[in-house]
Write a protein that holds these residues in place. Structure first.
Motif: not given
Length: 135
Positions: A57-74
């Motif tokens: 699931r972490i590898a699927q994240g395409e975070a462009r911002t720190a907030g999106e990265a945190l949302a993916t992690l959570f």
């Protein structure tokens, strides 16, 4: 390629979990026989599966911002917890020959091994500049 790079620490930790589960299953087999070995294997397998899903699931994240990265992690963490809770419930409900000591020991030890993921370094980046003074 970047997805493989992201999954490297998770893959290493998952291999550690498999090794620890195998050792604990062997020890449980010596102490409690077949049911002990199966119990330890199931305890380790729950965290292995949950950790694999978390890493995927972490590898699927395409975070462009720190907030999106945190949302993916959570989200990934929430899925992992759900898989663990369902796995614990399924094993305890369906496996009548459970050896609680072997099962919970393997479960707790593999949780601790997954926590060691922070100690796994990313692959060295050959493109990064070398510090001054090194050749």
């Amino acid at each position: 390629m970047e997805s493989k790079q992201q999954l490297r620490p998770i893959r290493i930790v998952l291999s550690w979990q498999v090794a620890v589960t195998a050792v604990l299953s062997l020890g449980a087999a010596l102490l409690w026989g077949r049911d002990g070995a199966i119990s330890a294997a199931l305890g380790g397998a729950i965290n292995f599966v949950a950790g694999g899903i978390y890493g995927w699931r972490i590898a699927q994240g395409e975070a462009r911002t720190a907030g999106e990265a945190l949302a993916t992690l959570f989200r990934a963490w929430g899925i992992k917890v759900l898989v663990i809770v369902c796995g614990l419930w399924l094993v305890l409900e369906l496996y009548q020959g459970i050896v609680a000591a072997a099962f919970f020991t393997a479960f707790v030890v593999t949780v601790a091994v997954f926590a060691a993921a922070i100690a796994v370094a990313d692959a060295p980046d050959n493109k990064s500049p070398r510090p001054a003074g090194e050749s």
